[in-house]
Design a protein around this motif. Structure first.
Motif, PDB file in Angstrom:
ATOM      1  N   GLN A  88       9.381  67.878 -15.042  1.00  0.00           N
ATOM      2  CA  GLN A  88       8.593  69.076 -14.753  1.00  0.00           C
ATOM      3  C   GLN A  88       9.331  70.000 -13.805  1.00  0.00           C
ATOM      4  O   GLN A  88       9.350  71.225 -13.999  1.00  0.00           O
ATOM      5  CB  GLN A  88       7.245  68.688 -14.146  1.00  0.00           C
ATOM      6  N   LEU A  89       9.952  69.435 -12.761  1.00  0.00           N
ATOM      7  CA  LEU A  89      10.701  70.253 -11.817  1.00  0.00           C
ATOM      8  C   LEU A  89      11.825  71.001 -12.523  1.00  0.00           C
ATOM      9  O   LEU A  89      12.003  72.207 -12.329  1.00  0.00           O
ATOM     10  CB  LEU A  89      11.263  69.385 -10.691  1.00  0.00           C
ATOM     11  N   VAL A  90      12.587  70.312 -13.359  1.00  0.00           N
ATOM     12  CA  VAL A  90      13.693  70.943 -14.079  1.00  0.00           C
ATOM     13  C   VAL A  90      13.170  72.065 -14.974  1.00  0.00           C
ATOM     14  O   VAL A  90      13.770  73.139 -15.064  1.00  0.00           O
ATOM     15  CB  VAL A  90      14.476  69.894 -14.894  1.00  0.00           C
ATOM     16  N   GLU A  91      12.033  71.823 -15.628  1.00  0.00           N
ATOM     17  CA  GLU A  91      11.433  72.869 -16.472  1.00  0.00           C
ATOM     18  C   GLU A  91      11.019  74.075 -15.639  1.00  0.00           C
ATOM     19  O   GLU A  91      11.254  75.225 -16.011  1.00  0.00           O
ATOM     20  CB  GLU A  91      10.209  72.294 -17.190  1.00  0.00           C
ATOM     21  N   PRO A  97      16.445  67.236  11.374  1.00  0.00           N
ATOM     22  CA  PRO A  97      17.682  67.386  12.161  1.00  0.00           C
ATOM     23  C   PRO A  97      18.948  67.013  11.403  1.00  0.00           C
ATOM     24  O   PRO A  97      20.027  67.522  11.703  1.00  0.00           O
ATOM     25  CB  PRO A  97      17.468  66.454  13.354  1.00  0.00           C
ATOM     26  N   LEU A  98      18.818  66.122  10.421  1.00  0.00           N
ATOM     27  CA  LEU A  98      19.986  65.694   9.639  1.00  0.00           C
ATOM     28  C   LEU A  98      20.030  66.398   8.287  1.00  0.00           C
ATOM     29  O   LEU A  98      20.681  65.930   7.361  1.00  0.00           O
ATOM     30  CB  LEU A  98      19.955  64.176   9.443  1.00  0.00           C
ATOM     31  N   ALA A  99      19.335  67.525   8.178  1.00  0.00           N
ATOM     32  CA  ALA A  99      19.231  68.303   6.941  1.00  0.00           C
ATOM     33  C   ALA A  99      18.518  67.525   5.843  1.00  0.00           C
ATOM     34  O   ALA A  99      18.675  67.812   4.651  1.00  0.00           O
ATOM     35  CB  ALA A  99      20.602  68.777   6.465  1.00  0.00           C
ATOM     36  N   ASP A 100      17.727  66.517   6.242  1.00  0.00           N
ATOM     37  CA  ASP A 100      16.926  65.760   5.295  1.00  0.00           C
ATOM     38  C   ASP A 100      15.681  66.564   4.924  1.00  0.00           C
ATOM     39  O   ASP A 100      15.172  67.340   5.715  1.00  0.00           O
ATOM     40  CB  ASP A 100      16.520  64.409   5.886  1.00  0.00           C
ATOM     41  N   ILE A 101      15.192  66.388   3.709  1.00  0.00           N
ATOM     42  CA  ILE A 101      14.023  67.132   3.245  1.00  0.00           C
ATOM     43  C   ILE A 101      12.759  66.460   3.776  1.00  0.00           C
ATOM     44  O   ILE A 101      12.426  65.337   3.392  1.00  0.00           O
ATOM     45  CB  ILE A 101      13.979  67.230   1.717  1.00  0.00           C
ATOM     46  N   LEU A 130      17.844  74.225  -5.201  1.00  0.00           N
ATOM     47  CA  LEU A 130      16.887  73.127  -5.305  1.00  0.00           C
ATOM     48  C   LEU A 130      17.351  72.100  -6.327  1.00  0.00           C
ATOM     49  O   LEU A 130      17.186  70.888  -6.121  1.00  0.00           O
ATOM     50  CB  LEU A 130      15.501  73.653  -5.672  1.00  0.00           C
ATOM     51  N   ALA A 131      17.961  72.560  -7.411  1.00  0.00           N
ATOM     52  CA  ALA A 131      18.419  71.639  -8.445  1.00  0.00           C
ATOM     53  C   ALA A 131      19.422  70.632  -7.894  1.00  0.00           C
ATOM     54  O   ALA A 131      19.425  69.469  -8.300  1.00  0.00           O
ATOM     55  CB  ALA A 131      19.035  72.409  -9.611  1.00  0.00           C
ATOM     56  N   THR A 132      20.266  71.059  -6.952  1.00  0.00           N
ATOM     57  CA  THR A 132      21.263  70.141  -6.396  1.00  0.00           C
ATOM     58  C   THR A 132      20.628  69.058  -5.525  1.00  0.00           C
ATOM     59  O   THR A 132      21.258  68.040  -5.248  1.00  0.00           O
ATOM     60  CB  THR A 132      22.314  70.895  -5.555  1.00  0.00           C
ATOM     61  N   ARG A 133      19.375  69.276  -5.099  1.00  0.00           N
ATOM     62  CA  ARG A 133      18.692  68.288  -4.261  1.00  0.00           C
ATOM     63  C   ARG A 133      17.389  67.812  -4.902  1.00  0.00           C
ATOM     64  O   ARG A 133      16.462  67.388  -4.221  1.00  0.00           O
ATOM     65  CB  ARG A 133      18.440  68.880  -2.873  1.00  0.00           C
ATOM     66  N   ALA A 134      17.362  67.882  -6.225  1.00  0.00           N
ATOM     67  CA  ALA A 134      16.138  67.536  -6.959  1.00  0.00           C
ATOM     68  C   ALA A 134      15.706  66.098  -6.694  1.00  0.00           C
ATOM     69  O   ALA A 134      14.512  65.815  -6.542  1.00  0.00           O
ATOM     70  CB  ALA A 134      16.349  67.762  -8.456  1.00  0.00           C
ATOM     71  N   ASP A 135      16.652  65.155  -6.638  1.00  0.00           N
ATOM     72  CA  ASP A 135      16.283  63.757  -6.432  1.00  0.00           C
ATOM     73  C   ASP A 135      15.609  63.559  -5.074  1.00  0.00           C
ATOM     74  O   ASP A 135      14.636  62.794  -4.960  1.00  0.00           O
ATOM     75  CB  ASP A 135      17.509  62.854  -6.543  1.00  0.00           C
ATOM     76  N   GLU A 136      16.104  64.243  -4.038  1.00  0.00           N
ATOM     77  CA  GLU A 136      15.477  64.144  -2.719  1.00  0.00           C
ATOM     78  C   GLU A 136      14.083  64.752  -2.726  1.00  0.00           C
ATOM     79  O   GLU A 136      13.153  64.224  -2.110  1.00  0.00           O
ATOM     80  CB  GLU A 136      16.334  64.840  -1.671  1.00  0.00           C
ATOM     81  N   ALA A 137      13.938  65.878  -3.431  1.00  0.00           N
ATOM     82  CA  ALA A 137      12.627  66.510  -3.519  1.00  0.00           C
ATOM     83  C   ALA A 137      11.636  65.594  -4.227  1.00  0.00           C
ATOM     84  O   ALA A 137      10.478  65.476  -3.815  1.00  0.00           O
ATOM     85  CB  ALA A 137      12.738  67.849  -4.245  1.00  0.00           C
TER      86      ALA A 137
END
Length: 199
Positions: A41-44, A59-63, A13-20
């Motif tokens: 908060q997410l990082v914490e 379909p494009l592995a988008d969140i 999840l950390a590698t895609r935190a900005d998308e989340a």
């Protein structure tokens, strides 16, 4: 449209935190102005014990949606707030001593209403390993709120209502339900089964 439910480790999840956070910014009560605070908060939360994350990928592995939670432990900010709202010791023990905290559950507004939130919630809690699940959500008209309708449908009950949370002008409710699931059903949505796939 075909979606895939995935389970993520904190590192994934950390590698895609900005998308989340992009998904979170679309949620009511959040918005672009809260991006920095939401990211902190997410990082914490990534370091919390028992952290588990799920996501719905397009379909494009988008969140399309994501959710996460962790084990409820003394000393955590949310847990301390919830405990303070439960003055009866028996209530605190009943709901918080062996609990999994659902911290986030978000689906992009354009993709809501198709069972994706339910799939993520079931995926998150199906093997939480605790006696209860707890969460807080903003107070709103339940009949008009997809989130509230989902929580009711999934068996969450009122623990406390009309609470203030530090730093947020909205009013909140604390909800809880017993675990494990007792209906024996799996993760389902409007497209059939949602197998949890690790990526």
């Amino acid at each position: 449209m075909r979606y895939c439910l995935v389970e993520w480790t904190p590192e994934q999840l950390a590698t895609r935190a900005d998308e989340a956070i992009d998904v979170l910014a679309e949620a009511p009560g959040h918005g672009p102005a809260m991006r920095d605070g939401s990211r902190r908060q997410l990082v914490e939360h990534l370091t919390m014990p028992g952290f588990r994350a799920v996501a719905i990928l397009g379909p494009l592995a988008d969140i399309v949606g994501f959710g996460y939670g962790y084990l409820c432990r003394p000393g955590q900010r949310w847990r301390n707030w919830a405990a303070g709202a439960m003055p009866v010791v028996a209530d605190r023990r009943r709901w918080l001593d062996d609990a999994y905290t659902v911290s986030e559950l978000q689906v992009r507004p354009a993709r809501q209403g198709g069972g994706l939130g339910e799939a993520m919630l079931r995926g998150m809690l199906s093997s939480a390993g605790t006696r209860t699940a707890v969460l807080s959500t903003a107070e709103t008209a339940e009949a008009r709120s997809r989130a509230w309708r989902l929580y009711r449908r999934m068996g969450f009950r009122d623990l406390r209502r009309g609470l203030g949370y530090p730093g947020d002008p909205r009013s909140f409710a604390i909800l809880g339900r017993d675990l494990p699931w007792r209906d024996g059903s799996g993760c389902t949505g409007d497209r059939g089964a949602w197998p949890a796939v690790r990526r």
